[in-house]
Scaffold this active site. Structure first.
Site, PDB file in Angstrom:
ATOM      1  N   GLY A   1      30.389 -15.536  -0.617  1.00 16.88           N
ATOM      2  CA  GLY A   1      31.680 -14.903  -0.882  1.00 16.88           C
ATOM      3  C   GLY A   1      32.528 -15.787  -1.784  1.00 16.88           C
ATOM      4  O   GLY A   1      32.612 -16.996  -1.572  1.00 16.88           O
ATOM      5  N   ALA A   2      33.132 -15.168  -2.805  1.00 20.35           N
ATOM      6  CA  ALA A   2      33.906 -15.932  -3.793  1.00 20.35           C
ATOM      7  C   ALA A   2      35.340 -15.444  -3.907  1.00 20.35           C
ATOM      8  O   ALA A   2      35.937 -15.465  -4.976  1.00 20.35           O
ATOM      9  CB  ALA A   2      33.214 -15.865  -5.148  1.00 20.35           C
ATOM     10  N   GLY A   3      35.914 -14.983  -2.767  1.00 18.52           N
ATOM     11  CA  GLY A   3      37.356 -14.705  -2.740  1.00 18.52           C
ATOM     12  C   GLY A   3      38.072 -16.039  -2.532  1.00 18.52           C
ATOM     13  O   GLY A   3      37.456 -17.114  -2.618  1.00 18.52           O
TER      14      GLY A   3
ATOM     15  N   GLY B   1      36.365 -18.330   0.176  1.00 20.54           N
ATOM     16  CA  GLY B   1      35.092 -18.929  -0.237  1.00 20.54           C
ATOM     17  C   GLY B   1      35.306 -20.023  -1.280  1.00 20.54           C
ATOM     18  O   GLY B   1      34.697 -21.095  -1.203  1.00 20.54           O
TER      19      GLY B   1
ATOM     20  N   HIS C   1      48.314   0.233   5.881  1.00 17.71           N
ATOM     21  CA  HIS C   1      49.495  -0.136   5.092  1.00 17.71           C
ATOM     22  C   HIS C   1      50.332   1.120   4.897  1.00 17.71           C
ATOM     23  O   HIS C   1      49.803   2.172   4.538  1.00 17.71           O
ATOM     24  CB  HIS C   1      49.071  -0.717   3.739  1.00 17.71           C
ATOM     25  CG  HIS C   1      50.159  -1.494   3.082  1.00 17.71           C
ATOM     26  ND1 HIS C   1      51.282  -0.886   2.568  1.00 17.71           N
ATOM     27  CD2 HIS C   1      50.327  -2.821   2.884  1.00 17.71           C
ATOM     28  CE1 HIS C   1      52.089  -1.818   2.076  1.00 17.71           C
ATOM     29  NE2 HIS C   1      51.524  -2.999   2.254  1.00 17.71           N
TER      30      HIS C   1
ATOM     31  N   ARG D   1      54.002  -3.233  10.133  1.00 15.39           N
ATOM     32  CA  ARG D   1      53.254  -2.210   9.400  1.00 15.39           C
ATOM     33  C   ARG D   1      52.709  -1.106  10.300  1.00 15.39           C
ATOM     34  O   ARG D   1      52.671   0.059   9.911  1.00 15.39           O
ATOM     35  CB  ARG D   1      52.088  -2.871   8.672  1.00 15.39           C
ATOM     36  CG  ARG D   1      52.561  -3.728   7.537  1.00 15.39           C
ATOM     37  CD  ARG D   1      51.424  -4.401   6.834  1.00 15.39           C
ATOM     38  NE  ARG D   1      51.953  -5.142   5.708  1.00 15.39           N
ATOM     39  CZ  ARG D   1      51.226  -5.892   4.905  1.00 15.39           C
ATOM     40  NH1 ARG D   1      49.925  -6.025   5.110  1.00 15.39           N
ATOM     41  NH2 ARG D   1      51.772  -6.524   3.904  1.00 15.39           N
TER      42      ARG D   1
ATOM     43  N   HIS E   1      43.953  -0.917   5.420  1.00 14.68           N
ATOM     44  CA  HIS E   1      44.291  -1.974   4.475  1.00 14.68           C
ATOM     45  C   HIS E   1      43.673  -3.321   4.819  1.00 14.68           C
ATOM     46  O   HIS E   1      43.200  -4.040   3.948  1.00 14.68           O
ATOM     47  CB  HIS E   1      45.814  -2.096   4.459  1.00 14.68           C
ATOM     48  CG  HIS E   1      46.354  -3.151   3.563  1.00 14.68           C
ATOM     49  ND1 HIS E   1      46.137  -3.159   2.204  1.00 14.68           N
ATOM     50  CD2 HIS E   1      47.110  -4.254   3.818  1.00 14.68           C
ATOM     51  CE1 HIS E   1      46.742  -4.207   1.668  1.00 14.68           C
ATOM     52  NE2 HIS E   1      47.313  -4.896   2.629  1.00 14.68           N
TER      53      HIS E   1
ATOM     54  N   ARG F   1      48.599  -7.951  11.696  1.00 16.75           N
ATOM     55  CA  ARG F   1      48.879  -9.094  10.818  1.00 16.75           C
ATOM     56  C   ARG F   1      50.218  -8.913  10.100  1.00 16.75           C
ATOM     57  O   ARG F   1      50.540  -7.809   9.672  1.00 16.75           O
ATOM     58  CB  ARG F   1      47.782  -9.211   9.758  1.00 16.75           C
ATOM     59  CG  ARG F   1      48.137 -10.164   8.633  1.00 16.75           C
ATOM     60  CD  ARG F   1      47.106 -10.153   7.549  1.00 16.75           C
ATOM     61  NE  ARG F   1      47.093  -8.936   6.775  1.00 16.75           N
ATOM     62  CZ  ARG F   1      47.601  -8.816   5.543  1.00 16.75           C
ATOM     63  NH1 ARG F   1      48.192  -9.828   4.961  1.00 16.75           N
ATOM     64  NH2 ARG F   1      47.505  -7.676   4.890  1.00 16.75           N
TER      65      ARG F   1
HETATM   66  C1  LIG Z   1      45.480  -4.211  -2.175  1.00 18.35           C
HETATM   67  C2  LIG Z   1      45.630  -5.420  -1.277  1.00 18.35           C
HETATM   68  C3  LIG Z   1      46.790  -6.209  -1.345  1.00 18.35           C
HETATM   69  C4  LIG Z   1      46.932  -7.326  -0.512  1.00 18.35           C
HETATM   70  N1  LIG Z   1      48.057  -8.093  -0.608  1.00 18.35           N
HETATM   71  C5  LIG Z   1      48.190  -9.190   0.188  1.00 18.35           C
HETATM   72  C6  LIG Z   1      49.328 -10.057   0.072  1.00 18.35           C
HETATM   73  O1  LIG Z   1      50.217  -9.829  -0.748  1.00 18.35           O
HETATM   74  N2  LIG Z   1      49.402 -11.130   0.902  1.00 18.35           N
HETATM   75  C7  LIG Z   1      48.443 -11.425   1.827  1.00 18.35           C
HETATM   76  O2  LIG Z   1      48.574 -12.411   2.556  1.00 18.35           O
HETATM   77  N3  LIG Z   1      47.336 -10.640   1.928  1.00 18.35           N
HETATM   78  C8  LIG Z   1      47.177  -9.544   1.133  1.00 18.35           C
HETATM   79  N4  LIG Z   1      46.061  -8.755   1.247  1.00 18.35           N
HETATM   80  C9  LIG Z   1      44.959  -9.192   2.123  1.00 18.35           C
HETATM   81  C10 LIG Z   1      44.141 -10.276   1.410  1.00 18.35           C
HETATM   82  O3  LIG Z   1      44.075  -9.989   0.035  1.00 18.35           O
HETATM   83  C11 LIG Z   1      42.704 -10.358   1.951  1.00 18.35           C
HETATM   84  O4  LIG Z   1      42.743 -10.503   3.323  1.00 18.35           O
HETATM   85  C12 LIG Z   1      41.975 -11.537   1.351  1.00 18.35           C
HETATM   86  O5  LIG Z   1      42.045 -11.502  -0.043  1.00 18.35           O
HETATM   87  C13 LIG Z   1      40.532 -11.642   1.791  1.00 18.35           C
HETATM   88  O6  LIG Z   1      39.977 -12.743   1.121  1.00 18.35           O
HETATM   89  P1  LIG Z   1      38.523 -13.297   1.469  1.00 18.35           P
HETATM   90  O7  LIG Z   1      38.366 -14.578   0.738  1.00 18.35           O
HETATM   91  O8  LIG Z   1      38.346 -13.304   2.927  1.00 18.35           O
HETATM   92  O9  LIG Z   1      37.525 -12.213   0.895  1.00 18.35           O
HETATM   93  P2  LIG Z   1      37.466 -11.339  -0.447  1.00 18.35           P
HETATM   94  O10 LIG Z   1      38.508 -11.714  -1.428  1.00 18.35           O
HETATM   95  O11 LIG Z   1      37.401  -9.932   0.030  1.00 18.35           O
HETATM   96  O12 LIG Z   1      36.087 -11.751  -1.067  1.00 18.35           O
HETATM   97  C14 LIG Z   1      34.863 -11.413  -0.459  1.00 18.35           C
HETATM   98  C15 LIG Z   1      33.750 -12.006  -1.281  1.00 18.35           C
HETATM   99  O13 LIG Z   1      32.515 -11.812  -0.599  1.00 18.35           O
HETATM  100  C16 LIG Z   1      31.553 -11.300  -1.495  1.00 18.35           C
HETATM  101  N5  LIG Z   1      30.570 -10.535  -0.708  1.00 18.35           N
HETATM  102  C17 LIG Z   1      30.788  -9.535   0.157  1.00 18.35           C
HETATM  103  N6  LIG Z   1      29.625  -9.093   0.660  1.00 18.35           N
HETATM  104  C18 LIG Z   1      28.643  -9.845   0.105  1.00 18.35           C
HETATM  105  C19 LIG Z   1      27.227  -9.868   0.193  1.00 18.35           C
HETATM  106  N7  LIG Z   1      26.543  -9.008   0.949  1.00 18.35           N
HETATM  107  N8  LIG Z   1      26.557 -10.770  -0.541  1.00 18.35           N
HETATM  108  C20 LIG Z   1      27.202 -11.636  -1.354  1.00 18.35           C
HETATM  109  N9  LIG Z   1      28.543 -11.644  -1.487  1.00 18.35           N
HETATM  110  C21 LIG Z   1      29.250 -10.767  -0.762  1.00 18.35           C
HETATM  111  C22 LIG Z   1      32.350 -10.473  -2.483  1.00 18.35           C
HETATM  112  O14 LIG Z   1      31.622 -10.305  -3.677  1.00 18.35           O
HETATM  113  C23 LIG Z   1      33.585 -11.363  -2.652  1.00 18.35           C
HETATM  114  O15 LIG Z   1      33.325 -12.375  -3.591  1.00 18.35           O
HETATM  115  C24 LIG Z   1      45.914  -7.628   0.432  1.00 18.35           C
HETATM  116  C25 LIG Z   1      44.778  -6.822   0.516  1.00 18.35           C
HETATM  117  C26 LIG Z   1      44.631  -5.729  -0.326  1.00 18.35           C
HETATM  118  C27 LIG Z   1      43.423  -4.865  -0.192  1.00 18.35           C
END
Ligand SMILES: Cc1cc2nc3c(=O)[nH]c(=O)nc-3n(C[C@H](O)[C@H](O)[C@H](O)COP(=O)(O)OP(=O)(O)OC[C@H]3O[C@@H](n4cnc5c(N)ncnc54)[C@H](O)[C@@H]3O)c2cc1C
Length: 536
Positions: A9-11, A14, A229, A266, A326, A361
């Site tokens: 995962g590259a969010g 990660g 949301h 929310r 959301h 949350r």
């Molecule tokens: C529209 C929107 C607005 C938001 N705004 C806010 C905000 O203002 N403030 C706040 O605190 N939160 C906000 N959130 C929540 C927050 O953005 C998320 O909780 C957070 O970004 C999740 O990050 P993460 O690193 O856990 O995963 P993600 O950013 O979801 O990344 C997941 C990663 O895993 C990879 N992956 C998934 N499955 C696989 C697989 N099988 N094999 C390989 N790679 C895989 C994907 O490619 C991706 O790189 C928002 C959410 C949304 C949807």
């Protein structure tokens, strides 16, 4: 390929984990099915919470608001850790280049979010998540971190309850590969995307990591809690960030009357809006009273989205809105050190249930959580590198099983079941029967309908037969994972016979002290089991 630490995962979670593992001297690789700049985090608009200046706010207040927001089913010590470190987290992001907005005194600016009366959300206009991911990715590149983009992880390699890496499908060349590691971190994002067509999440947020971990034997927790949301564009589910209400936006009914405090939690606001929508009444977000210059400066993205997708100028017109799934509070159960119930497997970010958000949350706390616990995961995974080994025979077994599954799928004859139709059906059913309102009867019927959808997986065919860029095949795996996680959600929703936060049971419409505990789901011998456990 052998690494010390593999991050799936590259969010933002990660990438933070990767930077911290690398800093501690580990040989690191990040595997992601999308490009890092396409991760869900880039859509986070509104901001990230921290008490920066204690003139009108305090860390204690942040802890208290988060705990209250969780409806008492979170771990105060974990919240305390996150909130006490929040200022350092922001200053670290600032130091590596995240362009936070500044106030007149050149200090990091903050805005107000729901569930708290204090102003504590730091932001980069309404592109906060995008700026954070871009900055972290830049840092990863300059630190020579190895990326395997467009690799879909299919399975974890687990033996004797210890994780040794994963099996991934290389989307570009169609090969099944093993990635061996001494520690593995899951950072695969949440599961609100299973509510397809009723969600703010991207198409690739399909709960993969949670399903993969569960099937490998990891415990899940609080799967019944999915946050809706309140404000998404009618007919599109595109998010209009809470910052719009934080900057003074009002919610109006069709007679243009306010009906709720716009900065309540929310879950409360979403339910009140949805009650009107089921009665075929319209609900609007009103920003007309805010100066256009202020809108352009502070929420430019919301202005553009409303214009492009609804053809509405929010500085002059009312914006029709609707709630959508959301954020998922549940996920892979971890402790404060991001350990899961499988040895050498860690989880952070939205896929993890770290006892922070409980039943609901607060806006701005997710970005804070994912960076805070991403850092812990990176450090902890590096500190505890396993010395165990696994034999080649077991690895080959994993490779061959996956190869043969793909071969069988590609050989399947055309059938009447389609992946897209099934994904849409799943989304509609989940929204209708396990959405903002739930009850025993509908959950039971949903559970049966889900069994049928699961059975259809045995017949669904893959249209695309090619061995390169076969996205159709990937969608099949995503559907399989979404169905698996939907089952855990429904199972948990049936067992929690009370209403708490985002989980609202019409047949048990009050909170019940007996359930003031997180739910823990285990999967052993093909059986799902659930217990409510005290916070340790
Ligand atoms: C529209 C929107 C607005 C938001 N705004 C806010 C905000 O203002 N403030 C706040 O605190 N939160 C906000 N959130 C929540 C927050 O953005 C998320 O909780 C957070 O970004 C999740 O990050 P993460 O690193 O856990 O995963 P993600 O950013 O979801 O990344 C997941 C990663 O895993 C990879 N992956 C998934 N499955 C696989 C697989 N099988 N094999 C390989 N790679 C895989 C994907 O490619 C991706 O790189 C928002 C959410 C949304 C949807």
């Amino acid at each position: 390929m052998q690494y010390d630490v593999i991050i799936i995962g590259a969010g933002a979670s990660g990438l933070t984990a990767a930077l911290n593992a690398k800093k501690n001297g580990a040989k690191v690789a990040v595997i992601a099915k999308t490009l890092p700049t396409h991760s869900q985090t880039v859509q986070a608009q509104g901001g990230i919470n921290a008490v920066l200046y204690e003139d009108d706010d305090s860390v204690e207040q942040h802890i208290e608001d988060t705990y209250k927001g969780s409806y008492n089913i979170s771990n105060k010590r974990n919240i305390e850790y996150m909130c006490k470190n929040a200022k350092d987290t922001i200053l670290w992001l600032d130091s590596i280049g995240v362009p936070f907005n500044r106030n007149k005194n050149d200090k990091i600016a903050q805005r107000k979010f729901g569930g708290t009366k204090k102003i504590r959300t730091c932001y980069s206009s309404d592109y906060t998540g995008l700026k954070i991911v871009h900055t972290l990715y830049d840092q990863c590149i300059s630190n020579d971190i190895q990326f395997y983009n467009e690799h879909q992880v299919l399975e974890l390699i687990v033996s004797n309850n210890e994780c040794f890496g994963c099996i991934a499908y290389d989307i570009v060349d169609g090969k099944v590969k093993e990635f061996m590691s001494k520690s593995t971190i899951l950072a695969t994002g949440g599961y609100a995307g299973i509510y397809k067509n009723h969600t703010t999440n991207s198409l690739s947020t399909t709960a993969d990591g949670i399903a993969i971990a569960f099937k490998a034997g990891a415990d899940l927790s609080n799967m019944e809690f999915v946050q809706f949301h309140p404000t998404t564009l009618e007919n599109t589910n595109i998010l209009i960030s809470e910052s719009a209400r934080g900057e003074g936006g009002l919610l109006l009914d069709e007679n243009e009357n306010r009906f709720i405090d716009e900065l309540s939690t929310r879950d409360e606001i979403s339910r009140e809006i949805f009650k009107k929508i089921v009665k075929k009444e319209k609900v609007y977000l009103d920003l007309r009273h805010i100066e256009k210059e202020k809108i352009e400066e502070l929420i430019p993205q919301e202005m553009r989205l409303a214009s492009e997708f609804s053809n509405i100028d929010i500085s002059k017109e009312l914006l029709p809105i609707t709630p959508a799934a959301h954020y998922s509070m549940g996920g892979i159960k971890t402790d404060i050190n991001t350990n899961t119930s499988i040895k050498s497997l860690y989880a952070c970010g939205e896929c993890a249930q770290t006892d922070i958000h409980g039943a609901n949350r607060l806006g701005g706390n997710s970005l804070l959580e994912i960076v805070t616990f991403g850092k812990i995961a990176g450090i902890n995974a590096t500190k505890n590198l396993s010395t165990e080994t696994i034999n080649q025979e077991t690895i080959n077994k994993y490779i061959n099983q996956n190869k043969s599954k793909i071969k069988t799928l590609l050989q399947r004859d055309k059938s009447s079941y389609s992946i897209h139709k099934t994904k849409n059906t799943l989304g509609d059913l989940m929204f209708k029967k396990a959405g903002l309102f739930r009850e025993e009867e509908t959950l039971l019927s949903l559970s049966k309908e889900l069994e049928a959808l699961e059975a259809s997986l045995d017949s669904i065919h893959i249209d695309d037969k090619s061995s390169i860029y076969n996205k159709n095949l990937l969608e099949y795996f995503e559907l399989e994972n979404s169905i698996c996680v939907s089952k855990t959600l429904i199972f948990s929703a049936m067992k929690r016979k009370e209403s708490r936060g985002s989980h609202y049971r019409e047949d048990f419409n009050k909170a019940n002290k007996l359930y003031e505990k997180p739910s823990i789901l285990t999967y052993k011998n093909d059986q799902i089991d659930l217990n409510f456990e005290d916070i340790k």
